[in-house]
Every structure is written in structure tokens, then in C-alpha cells.
Enzyme design. Sequence first.
Site, PDB file in Angstrom:
ATOM      1  N   ASP A  39       0.764  -1.256   0.000  1.00  0.00           N
ATOM      2  CA  ASP A  39       0.000   0.000   0.000  1.00  0.00           C
ATOM      3  C   ASP A  39       0.798   1.311   0.000  1.00  0.00           C
ATOM      4  O   ASP A  39       1.789   1.441   0.726  1.00  0.00           O
ATOM      5  CB  ASP A  39      -0.854   0.102   1.273  1.00  0.00           C
ATOM      6  N   GLN A  55       4.256   0.501   2.232  1.00  0.00           N
ATOM      7  CA  GLN A  55       4.439  -0.731   2.998  1.00  0.00           C
ATOM      8  C   GLN A  55       5.603  -1.475   2.366  1.00  0.00           C
ATOM      9  O   GLN A  55       5.598  -1.735   1.151  1.00  0.00           O
ATOM     10  CB  GLN A  55       3.150  -1.558   2.971  1.00  0.00           C
ATOM     11  N   PHE A  98       2.064  -0.952  10.057  1.00  0.00           N
ATOM     12  CA  PHE A  98       1.096  -1.094   8.971  1.00  0.00           C
ATOM     13  C   PHE A  98       0.703   0.280   8.407  1.00  0.00           C
ATOM     14  O   PHE A  98       1.193   1.317   8.853  1.00  0.00           O
ATOM     15  CB  PHE A  98      -0.129  -1.870   9.482  1.00  0.00           C
ATOM     16  N   TRP A 306      -3.691  -8.854  -4.180  1.00  0.00           N
ATOM     17  CA  TRP A 306      -3.127  -9.748  -3.152  1.00  0.00           C
ATOM     18  C   TRP A 306      -3.080 -11.207  -3.597  1.00  0.00           C
ATOM     19  O   TRP A 306      -2.244 -11.982  -3.127  1.00  0.00           O
ATOM     20  CB  TRP A 306      -3.925  -9.638  -1.848  1.00  0.00           C
TER      21      TRP A 306
HETATM   22  C1  FRU Z   1      -3.839  -3.642   2.781  1.00  0.00           C
HETATM   23  C2  FRU Z   1      -3.188  -4.071   4.093  1.00  0.00           C
HETATM   24  C3  FRU Z   1      -3.523  -3.061   5.180  1.00  0.00           C
HETATM   25  C4  FRU Z   1      -2.379  -3.229   6.141  1.00  0.00           C
HETATM   26  C5  FRU Z   1      -1.223  -3.514   5.210  1.00  0.00           C
HETATM   27  C6  FRU Z   1      -0.198  -4.433   5.766  1.00  0.00           C
HETATM   28  O1  FRU Z   1      -3.203  -4.095   1.645  1.00  0.00           O
HETATM   29  O2  FRU Z   1      -3.610  -5.364   4.431  1.00  0.00           O
HETATM   30  O3  FRU Z   1      -4.786  -3.230   5.774  1.00  0.00           O
HETATM   31  O4  FRU Z   1      -2.172  -2.106   6.918  1.00  0.00           O
HETATM   32  O5  FRU Z   1      -1.777  -4.055   4.030  1.00  0.00           O
HETATM   33  O6  FRU Z   1       0.923  -4.480   4.961  1.00  0.00           O
END
Ligand code: FRU
Length: 493
Positions: A39, A55, A98, A306
Amino acid sequence: MISEALQKAREFEEQYGAYIDAEERPLFHLTPRIGWMNDPNGFSFYKGKAHIFYQYHPYSTKWGPMHWGHAVSEDMLRWEYLPAALAPDQSYDKAGCFSGSAIELEDGQQMLLYTGVREKRREDGVKLAYQTQCLAFGDGRDYVKYAKNPVLGEQDVPEGFSRHDFRDPKIYRRPEGGFGCVIGNRSDDKSGAILLYESKDAIHWHFRSVLDRCYNEYGKMWECPDTFELDGKQLLLVSPQDMCQAGLEFHNGNGTVCLIGSIDEQRGCLERERVQAIDYGIDFYAPQTLLTPDGRRVMIGWMQNWDTCIAPEGSKWFGQMSLPRELSLRDGRLIQHPVRELERLRGRRIAYHNVPVRAETVLQGIFGRTLDMTVTVRPQTADSYSVFRVKFAKGSQHYSSVSYRPDSSTMRISRVHAGYNRDFVHERKCFVADRGGELKLRIILDRFSAEVFVNDGEQVLTMTFYTPQSADGISFEAQGHAVIDVEKYDLMV
Ligand code: FRU
């Protein structure tokens, strides 16, 4: 003070990121400096530059303990890496930093608001993750975590909502003063909800209301919310997990949903007027927006899905950001355009007018993998063609495509022949407005992706593909006959 974990990540990315040649990356889509990216986080302007955090797991091309990577840009297209901003180095975020957001404070500091994840073993041995909201303050490069983290914890979650799925805070300034923040949650009926919190100083927060929830209609957990006003309406963007297919609007798995309506100020709830998908392609998730200094609402998403996270063999990075997209509303629908800064990357132009198309047609000079191409299609008579198709990233063995069927008014994007040898989703379809066979496509290619803006941004279909770069052909074909105009610009940085 930089922790050992952050220092290690910074040294690692600096050393190994340098081994990635520019040609191994897209030209103007952000990829992680090294390793894994998901993200977008903290997408915002700070001291005149666009900042994006992401992320990040620098140590492999797979998801792992989450860090925050960091980059800045003048135009949201040409990004310069900065050192990783956060590492999971505290008791409250040991299992990961996160997703979250960023804002410039009155005193000139940049504040990050993120979800700290920690794991606790229950007496019966089951490991449970707890998610709390945490702060870090910095100067646009180095950040210090707040000594009194977390600022929102279990005790701040209202009855009937989850303490384990409580993440991805998006902060904003309230027009009446102070701050608001939306946080993703799963309610006790095991479906998506967004909790709204408020604060005077961005540090002390209290629960205000459940902004919206879906009673199992749109997925199990609403991740990565964002809310803002656009053209007189209130929008709420959410990324639900575990959705079930609904017509051609929503597909199975993780999706992106835009809820449009107005706020009932008294109850602090969104009164919905329309619900639509944000992107109709294969790879788009967890979008976040910023407001540019000149007042544009711009959205960027993780250009991945995902369920298909398999890095190409030998790749040193995995995960890309989408193009930043300018948002507006037209007839109550969300409209997206590539950010106008993209036009500054335009180089050589080639245009054709009134080209009749039947069998597969190749036009001289129309090829490439980094380009901005607009194709306008007209039928010769009302029903003169049954399918129109553009193939791109085309070589002797490969191609990807978008195709349109006027009889059902459906658009399909496909990477079936892009060279994947894995059995996952390679095609997706959506409805587009019926304009009697007329169609306008703006196709942006950047080495490993295509983003197709249909009919001036009414739908967007996004997909990644890792076809060898030598496959750079483009062709047009119609079953029946169509007439097209094509305008193509090569893009360069
Ligand atoms: C969305 C997510 C978020 C979380 C992050 C973890 O893609 O699952 O909810 O904060 O990725 O990497």
C-alpha cells in the site's frame, strides 16, 4: 535516534537498491527501492514536494515485517528515494508498522499516523494480533516515534467492533478546525466498517461515530479508508477483503469501492447515494489520495492484487504504484484522469485520422512500452462492428489486449497471452456507457503495466504484466469495420 532495525534497513536498501538498473524498473511508476512494496502510505504534500511512503519489506520480494519506505517527487511521477522512514522496532509495533497517513502540522513538522501491530499469545497458545494507532514526528526524512504511543488502542474501539482488525488511519484537517481520522475495521457481524475519530491537536483522539458499515454486502474487512469532499459530495474510498462477485461491478477477493453521498453531521454517518468500483482491471488496491497545493484531489493505488503476488523470476523488486489520478465527479460517478503532469513527459507524437480497421492493422510508428496513446473508435454504421480490439506488448509469442463489444457494451482487459505460466486471474470485464459503438480509450503503458482510461475516465482498467520488453508491438482490429483516430506520444523522463 535511529533504531538498530531502521539503521539495518537503511544500509540494506542503500547497498542493494543500487544494483537495480533503471531499465529493470518502470519509467514513471514507483517501485520499492529494493524488495517488496504494498500500500501507498502518507501520500501528501509537505514543504512543496509530494511525499509517498509505502508498505515495505526490503529483505525479500515477499511480504514480511512491515517497514515504511519513502520517496519524494516534484511531479508525482519522477520519484527520488529517501531512506526508509519506519521500522518495526518498538513493543507496540514489533509485528509491523502497517498502513497510515501523513500530515504537516502547524509547527512545520511532518506527522505520520500508522498502525502498530503486536502479537500476543493467548493462554490456549493461539497467537492474536492487536492493532493500535501510533504517531511519529519528523522533518520529511527522519522520524521519531511518539513516546506515548499508541494514541488509539483497544479501549477506543466501540462495542461491537474489532480490536484485532483496527487499522490504516487516514488523517485529514476538518474545515471547522481540528482533525478527523478514518480507520478500517471489521464489525462483530464479520463485515467491513469504518470508524471515525476526532482530535483537536492530532495527538489526543476520541471516537466520534461509525462513518459507514456494510452488513456483509461489500466484503469482510474494510482496509485503507480515505474520505474527502469532491465536487459537493462526500466520498469514502475503502478496500474490502473477501468480496463476492456482483455482476460486472465487483469481483471476488480484494476489491476497491467508492461510496458517494453526503454526511449526516448529527450522526456522523455517510448517507450513501451511489456505490461503485474504483478500478475495473486486475491490479489496483488500497488507494489513498492527497490534495495538491493547486486544489486537485489526486489518488494513487498499489498496482497489484493480493491473490497474484508472485514476483517474476530474478526480480529484485516486487509491487508498483499506479499512476496518480485526478479525481472528479460526472453525473454522480467517479471520474479519473492521469495526473496532468504526465503530459510533461510526452515526447514524439504520431497521429492518424480516419483509419478504417477490419483485420489486424498495424500503423507505422505506433509501438512501444512507455507511451500515452488515445484511440477514438467510430462505427461505420450503427452496428458495423461486433468487437474492437487493441493489442499491445505484442511480440511473436505474446500480447495483452483490451477489447470492446458494443452489443453488450462491455470492455475486457486481458493478459492471457502475456507470458504468465501460472493459473490465476488474467482477464476482467466491465460495463461501459453505450454510445452507439463510439469509444475513447486512453492507454498508458509503462514497461510492466497498462492503465486504460475509458470514455474520458468513466472507467479505468489497470493491469500489470511482465512480458519481455522486446514485445513492443501494437495492433488494432475489428470484427466488422470501424474507423479510428490514434494519437500516440512516447513518454520519457
Ligand atoms: C492492505 C493491508 C492493510 C495493512 C497492510 C499491511 O493491503 O492489508 O490493511 O495495513 O496491508 O501491509
